[in-house]
Scaffold this motif. Structure first.
Motif, PDB file in Angstrom:
ATOM      1  N   GLU A   4       0.847  -1.176   0.000  1.00 27.70           N
ATOM      2  CA  GLU A   4       0.000   0.000   0.000  1.00 27.70           C
ATOM      3  C   GLU A   4       0.885   1.229   0.000  1.00 27.70           C
ATOM      4  OE1 GLU A   4      -3.220   0.117   2.759  1.00 27.70           O
ATOM      5  OE2 GLU A   4      -3.359  -2.059   2.765  1.00 27.70           O
ATOM      6  N   PHE A   5       0.784   2.010  -1.041  1.00 29.06           N
ATOM      7  CA  PHE A   5       1.629   3.193  -1.189  1.00 29.06           C
ATOM      8  C   PHE A   5       0.942   4.385  -0.533  1.00 29.06           C
ATOM      9  CE2 PHE A   5       2.553   0.210  -4.573  1.00 29.06           C
ATOM     10  CZ  PHE A   5       3.916   0.059  -4.412  1.00 29.06           C
ATOM     11  N   THR A   6       0.910   4.369   0.802  1.00 31.95           N
ATOM     12  CA  THR A   6       0.216   5.384   1.586  1.00 31.95           C
ATOM     13  C   THR A   6       1.204   6.245   2.358  1.00 31.95           C
ATOM     14  OG1 THR A   6       0.074   3.939   3.515  1.00 31.95           O
ATOM     15  CG2 THR A   6      -1.750   3.819   1.916  1.00 31.95           C
ATOM     16  N   HIS A   7       0.685   7.355   2.881  1.00 32.24           N
ATOM     17  CA  HIS A   7       1.516   8.209   3.726  1.00 32.24           C
ATOM     18  C   HIS A   7       1.946   7.439   4.982  1.00 32.24           C
ATOM     19  CE1 HIS A   7       3.188  11.780   5.514  1.00 32.24           C
ATOM     20  NE2 HIS A   7       2.506  11.520   6.614  1.00 32.24           N
ATOM     21  N   ALA A   8       1.057   6.593   5.517  1.00 32.54           N
ATOM     22  CA  ALA A   8       1.394   5.805   6.708  1.00 32.54           C
ATOM     23  C   ALA A   8       2.560   4.857   6.426  1.00 32.54           C
ATOM     24  CB  ALA A   8       0.173   5.033   7.189  1.00 32.54           C
ATOM     25  N   ALA A   9       2.554   4.216   5.268  1.00 31.82           N
ATOM     26  CA  ALA A   9       3.654   3.311   4.912  1.00 31.82           C
ATOM     27  C   ALA A   9       4.948   4.099   4.741  1.00 31.82           C
ATOM     28  CB  ALA A   9       3.316   2.549   3.634  1.00 31.82           C
ATOM     29  N   TYR A  10       4.867   5.245   4.051  1.00 33.98           N
ATOM     30  CA  TYR A  10       6.032   6.111   3.850  1.00 33.98           C
ATOM     31  C   TYR A  10       6.592   6.562   5.203  1.00 33.98           C
ATOM     32  CZ  TYR A  10       8.525  10.393   2.387  1.00 33.98           C
ATOM     33  OH  TYR A  10       9.454  11.367   2.188  1.00 33.98           O
ATOM     34  N   SER A  11       5.711   6.997   6.110  1.00 32.46           N
ATOM     35  CA  SER A  11       6.141   7.429   7.448  1.00 32.46           C
ATOM     36  C   SER A  11       6.761   6.279   8.218  1.00 32.46           C
ATOM     37  CB  SER A  11       4.955   8.000   8.230  1.00 32.46           C
ATOM     38  OG  SER A  11       4.502   9.190   7.627  1.00 32.46           O
ATOM     39  N   GLY A  12       6.226   5.077   8.030  1.00 33.39           N
ATOM     40  CA  GLY A  12       6.800   3.903   8.692  1.00 33.39           C
ATOM     41  C   GLY A  12       8.236   3.668   8.259  1.00 33.39           C
ATOM     42  N   LEU A  14      10.265   6.039   7.094  1.00 33.68           N
ATOM     43  CA  LEU A  14      11.051   7.132   7.685  1.00 33.68           C
ATOM     44  C   LEU A  14      11.391   6.809   9.136  1.00 33.68           C
ATOM     45  CD1 LEU A  14       9.304  10.354   6.302  1.00 33.68           C
ATOM     46  CD2 LEU A  14      11.407   9.268   5.487  1.00 33.68           C
ATOM     47  N   ASN A  15      10.442   6.247   9.874  1.00 34.86           N
ATOM     48  CA  ASN A  15      10.692   5.894  11.274  1.00 34.86           C
ATOM     49  C   ASN A  15      11.752   4.804  11.404  1.00 34.86           C
ATOM     50  OD1 ASN A  15       8.938   7.788  12.376  1.00 34.86           O
ATOM     51  ND2 ASN A  15       7.203   6.388  12.384  1.00 34.86           N
ATOM     52  N   GLU A  16      11.963   4.039  10.331  1.00 41.32           N
ATOM     53  CA  GLU A  16      13.033   3.026  10.296  1.00 41.32           C
ATOM     54  C   GLU A  16      14.318   3.602   9.705  1.00 41.32           C
ATOM     55  OE1 GLU A  16      11.551  -0.272   8.030  1.00 41.32           O
ATOM     56  OE2 GLU A  16       9.833  -0.574   9.364  1.00 41.32           O
ATOM     57  N   HIS A  17      14.306   4.916   9.449  1.00 41.12           N
ATOM     58  CA  HIS A  17      15.440   5.628   8.834  1.00 41.12           C
ATOM     59  C   HIS A  17      15.764   5.070   7.456  1.00 41.12           C
ATOM     60  CE1 HIS A  17      16.997   7.533  12.814  1.00 41.12           C
ATOM     61  NE2 HIS A  17      15.707   7.729  12.616  1.00 41.12           N
ATOM     62  N   LYS A  18      14.703   4.847   6.681  1.00 37.67           N
ATOM     63  CA  LYS A  18      14.834   4.395   5.302  1.00 37.67           C
ATOM     64  C   LYS A  18      14.023   5.332   4.426  1.00 37.67           C
ATOM     65  CE  LYS A  18      15.247  -0.470   6.541  1.00 37.67           C
ATOM     66  NZ  LYS A  18      14.611  -1.799   6.445  1.00 37.67           N
ATOM     67  N   ASP A 121      14.622  12.668  14.465  1.00 37.73           N
ATOM     68  CA  ASP A 121      13.645  12.055  15.360  1.00 37.73           C
ATOM     69  C   ASP A 121      13.138  13.090  16.356  1.00 37.73           C
ATOM     70  OD1 ASP A 121      13.988   9.526  14.210  1.00 37.73           O
ATOM     71  OD2 ASP A 121      15.697   9.089  15.508  1.00 37.73           O
ATOM     72  N   ARG A 122      11.826  13.137  16.507  1.00 39.40           N
ATOM     73  CA  ARG A 122      11.201  14.007  17.508  1.00 39.40           C
ATOM     74  C   ARG A 122      10.234  13.161  18.320  1.00 39.40           C
ATOM     75  NH1 ARG A 122      10.970  18.423  13.380  1.00 39.40           N
ATOM     76  NH2 ARG A 122      12.883  19.567  13.792  1.00 39.40           N
ATOM     77  N   GLY A 123      10.146  13.457  19.605  1.00 40.19           N
ATOM     78  CA  GLY A 123       9.276  12.702  20.494  1.00 40.19           C
ATOM     79  C   GLY A 123      10.003  11.484  21.034  1.00 40.19           C
ATOM     80  N   GLU A 124       9.335  10.820  21.977  1.00 40.27           N
ATOM     81  CA  GLU A 124       9.938   9.642  22.607  1.00 40.27           C
ATOM     82  C   GLU A 124       8.941   8.500  22.653  1.00 40.27           C
ATOM     83  OE1 GLU A 124      11.660  10.590  26.388  1.00 40.27           O
ATOM     84  OE2 GLU A 124      12.500  12.463  25.635  1.00 40.27           O
ATOM     85  N   ALA A 127       5.439   7.931  20.783  1.00 41.91           N
ATOM     86  CA  ALA A 127       5.198   9.221  20.113  1.00 41.91           C
ATOM     87  C   ALA A 127       6.357   9.633  19.208  1.00 41.91           C
ATOM     88  CB  ALA A 127       4.945  10.310  21.155  1.00 41.91           C
ATOM     89  N   ARG A 128       7.455   8.842  19.187  1.00 47.49           N
ATOM     90  CA  ARG A 128       8.600   9.208  18.353  1.00 47.49           C
ATOM     91  C   ARG A 128       8.200   9.155  16.887  1.00 47.49           C
ATOM     92  NH1 ARG A 128      12.303   7.082  15.095  1.00 47.49           N
ATOM     93  NH2 ARG A 128      11.684   4.934  15.481  1.00 47.49           N
ATOM     94  N   GLN A 129       8.628  10.182  16.171  1.00 51.20           N
ATOM     95  CA  GLN A 129       8.372  10.245  14.739  1.00 51.20           C
ATOM     96  C   GLN A 129       9.634  10.755  14.057  1.00 51.20           C
ATOM     97  OE1 GLN A 129       4.970  12.628  13.740  1.00 51.20           O
ATOM     98  NE2 GLN A 129       4.917  11.881  11.654  1.00 51.20           N
ATOM     99  N   SER A 130       9.966  10.166  12.924  1.00 49.17           N
ATOM    100  CA  SER A 130      11.142  10.585  12.163  1.00 49.17           C
ATOM    101  C   SER A 130      10.697  11.434  10.982  1.00 49.17           C
ATOM    102  CB  SER A 130      11.919   9.377  11.650  1.00 49.17           C
ATOM    103  OG  SER A 130      12.417   8.620  12.733  1.00 49.17           O
ATOM    104  N   PHE A 131      11.479  12.494  10.720  1.00 49.62           N
ATOM    105  CA  PHE A 131      11.187  13.411   9.630  1.00 49.62           C
ATOM    106  C   PHE A 131      12.346  13.418   8.648  1.00 49.62           C
ATOM    107  CE2 PHE A 131       8.727  14.790  13.226  1.00 49.62           C
ATOM    108  CZ  PHE A 131       7.491  15.071  12.680  1.00 49.62           C
TER     109      PHE A 131
END
Length: 137
Positions: A4-12, A14-18, A121-124, A127-131
């Motif tokens: 699924e090419f969604t924003h949630a997948a993309y953010s996931g 990013l959170n893995e630093h990929k 990375d922001r938050g802990e 709630a941590r999210q990578s940008f």
């Protein structure tokens, strides 16, 4: 890997630093952020593509009037930040935070500068999210 090419997948990713985008299997067109459909030929035959993280700064702006989230990150009129457009090695251009540049002397920031991906990375905890960000290579 999720298809699924969604924003949630993309953010996931990013959170893995990929850094992942999508590629049209038929035409080879590449998209970042990922798209589920190629708007040129309406093909939905897409696949994930991991980006190299390399690119070139093609435009930038120094931000002095900052949104609330950036105030919480420590930025304000006296501590501005840089955002820019990066042309990735794979072709697509993306808007991102540009780190490790001289925001107080923007004349020293040069269009054409090679950059590499950086994840902020922001938050802990939960709630941590990578940008997405870039810095000079």
């Amino acid at each position: 890997m999720e298809n699924e090419f969604t924003h949630a997948a993309y953010s996931g990713f990013l959170n893995e630093h990929k850094l992942f985008g999508s590629r049209d299997k038929k035409s080879g067109a590449v998209f970042l952020p990922p798209r589920p459909l190629n708007p040129q030929n309406f093909s939905a035959d897409m696949e994930w593509l991991e980006f190299s993280g390399k690119g070139t700064l093609v435009a930038y702006s120094i931000i002095y009037i900052v949104p609330t989230a950036m105030v919480e990150a420590g930025f304000d009129r006296k501590n501005p930040y840089c955002v820019g457009i990066v042309k990735t090695e794979e072709g697509p251009m993306v808007s991102a935070f540009i780190k490790d540049v001289d925001v107080l002397h923007p004349e020293n920031i040069k269009v054409g500068t090679p950059v590499k991906v950086l994840f902020i990375d922001r938050g802990e905890g939960e709630a941590r999210q990578s940008f997405l960000a870039f810095q000079p290579a």
